[in-house]
Design a protein around this motif. Structure first.
Motif, PDB file in Angstrom:
ATOM      1  N   UNK A  47      33.510  40.028  47.139  1.00 21.27           N
ATOM      2  CA  UNK A  47      34.093  41.325  47.104  1.00 21.27           C
ATOM      3  C   UNK A  47      33.082  42.698  46.610  1.00 21.27           C
ATOM      4  N   UNK A  48      32.953  42.464  44.860  1.00 18.81           N
ATOM      5  CA  UNK A  48      32.359  43.556  44.192  1.00 18.81           C
ATOM      6  C   UNK A  48      30.631  43.911  44.999  1.00 18.81           C
ATOM      7  N   UNK A  49      30.334  42.975  45.828  1.00 17.91           N
ATOM      8  CA  UNK A  49      29.173  43.640  46.263  1.00 17.91           C
ATOM      9  C   UNK A  49      29.668  44.734  47.443  1.00 17.91           C
ATOM     10  N   UNK A  50      31.044  44.403  48.509  1.00 13.51           N
ATOM     11  CA  UNK A  50      30.907  45.455  49.193  1.00 13.51           C
ATOM     12  C   UNK A  50      31.417  46.835  48.531  1.00 13.51           C
ATOM     13  N   UNK A  51      32.617  46.938  46.686  1.00 11.52           N
ATOM     14  CA  UNK A  51      32.599  47.560  46.874  1.00 11.52           C
ATOM     15  C   UNK A  51      31.835  48.466  46.347  1.00 11.52           C
ATOM     16  N   UNK A  52      31.044  47.949  45.890  1.00 12.52           N
ATOM     17  CA  UNK A  52      29.789  48.727  45.349  1.00 12.52           C
ATOM     18  C   UNK A  52      28.589  49.347  46.581  1.00 12.52           C
ATOM     19  N   UNK A  53      28.879  48.524  47.691  1.00 11.37           N
ATOM     20  CA  UNK A  53      28.365  49.883  48.655  1.00 11.37           C
ATOM     21  C   UNK A  53      29.291  50.774  49.505  1.00 11.37           C
ATOM     22  N   UNK A  54      30.556  50.775  48.589  1.00 11.86           N
ATOM     23  CA  UNK A  54      31.126  51.785  49.893  1.00 11.86           C
ATOM     24  C   UNK A  54      32.206  51.496  51.033  1.00 11.86           C
ATOM     25  N   UNK A  55      32.001  49.584  50.941  1.00 12.26           N
ATOM     26  CA  UNK A  55      32.008  49.697  52.681  1.00 12.26           C
ATOM     27  C   UNK A  55      33.410  49.799  52.473  1.00 12.26           C
ATOM     28  N   UNK A  57      37.036  50.808  49.399  1.00 12.60           N
ATOM     29  CA  UNK A  57      37.955  51.786  48.632  1.00 12.60           C
ATOM     30  C   UNK A  57      38.477  50.751  47.732  1.00 12.60           C
ATOM     31  N   UNK A  58      38.584  51.691  46.119  1.00 11.80           N
ATOM     32  CA  UNK A  58      38.744  50.950  45.192  1.00 11.80           C
ATOM     33  C   UNK A  58      40.132  50.275  44.911  1.00 11.80           C
ATOM     34  N   UNK A  59      41.240  50.776  46.160  1.00 12.28           N
ATOM     35  CA  UNK A  59      42.683  50.658  45.573  1.00 12.28           C
ATOM     36  C   UNK A  59      42.500  49.225  46.841  1.00 12.28           C
ATOM     37  N   UNK A  60      41.215  48.977  47.508  1.00 16.53           N
ATOM     38  CA  UNK A  60      41.231  48.011  48.987  1.00 16.53           C
ATOM     39  C   UNK A  60      41.025  46.685  47.820  1.00 16.53           C
ATOM     40  N   UNK A  61      39.408  46.922  47.006  1.00 13.23           N
ATOM     41  CA  UNK A  61      39.276  46.081  46.116  1.00 13.23           C
ATOM     42  C   UNK A  61      39.960  45.058  45.011  1.00 13.23           C
ATOM     43  N   UNK A  62      40.987  46.117  44.300  1.00 15.58           N
ATOM     44  CA  UNK A  62      42.572  46.143  43.431  1.00 15.58           C
ATOM     45  C   UNK A  62      43.164  44.882  43.631  1.00 15.58           C
ATOM     46  N   UNK A  63      43.979  45.111  45.013  1.00 14.13           N
ATOM     47  CA  UNK A  63      44.083  44.368  45.844  1.00 14.13           C
ATOM     48  C   UNK A  63      43.694  43.164  46.497  1.00 14.13           C
ATOM     49  N   UNK A  64      42.210  43.092  47.068  1.00 12.36           N
ATOM     50  CA  UNK A  64      41.930  41.453  47.018  1.00 12.36           C
ATOM     51  C   UNK A  64      41.598  41.209  46.372  1.00 12.36           C
ATOM     52  N   UNK A  65      40.811  41.575  44.730  1.00 14.94           N
ATOM     53  CA  UNK A  65      41.693  40.724  43.772  1.00 14.94           C
ATOM     54  C   UNK A  65      42.057  40.567  43.227  1.00 14.94           C
ATOM     55  N   UNK A  66      43.350  41.342  42.915  1.00 14.10           N
ATOM     56  CA  UNK A  66      44.663  40.761  42.907  1.00 14.10           C
ATOM     57  C   UNK A  66      45.038  38.961  43.381  1.00 14.10           C
ATOM     58  N   UNK A  67      44.783  39.603  44.896  1.00 21.01           N
ATOM     59  CA  UNK A  67      45.622  38.843  45.802  1.00 21.01           C
ATOM     60  C   UNK A  67      45.225  37.228  45.769  1.00 21.01           C
ATOM     61  N   UNK A  68      43.308  37.307  45.941  1.00 16.46           N
ATOM     62  CA  UNK A  68      42.388  36.208  45.358  1.00 16.46           C
ATOM     63  C   UNK A  68      43.049  35.465  43.962  1.00 16.46           C
TER      64      UNK A  68
END
Length: 72
Positions: A47-55, A57-68
């Motif tokens: 998930x961090x790699x996808x966020x770093x590559x720009x695949x 957004x920050x909002x999707x990253x936070x939502x996925x992170x909290x879900x996991x």
């Protein structure tokens, strides 16, 4: 030369033993010994790699992170 004293056969057999051990180690030893085994990627690392590559957004990253983290 040393045939009758037994030194020749003794040293000859020792060298054959050394060669057999060395060849056995080369052909039957661990094949992947110097290389570490590949570890599976953690989901958060992916998930961090996808966020770093720009695949994502920050909002999707936070939502996925909290879900996991809530599933654990």
């Amino acid at each position: 030369m040393f045939f009758r004293d037994g030194f020749f056969w003794g040293m000859h057999l020792i060298w054959w033993g050394i060669w057999l051990v060395a060849l056995g180690w080369i052909f039957f030893g661990p094949s992947n010994w110097p290389y570490p085994e590949e570890e599976e990627d953690d989901i958060l690392v992916t998930l961090k790699r996808r966020f770093a590559k720009g695949e994502i957004t920050a909002q999707e990253y936070e939502e996925s992170k909290s879900l996991l983290k809530s599933d654990k």
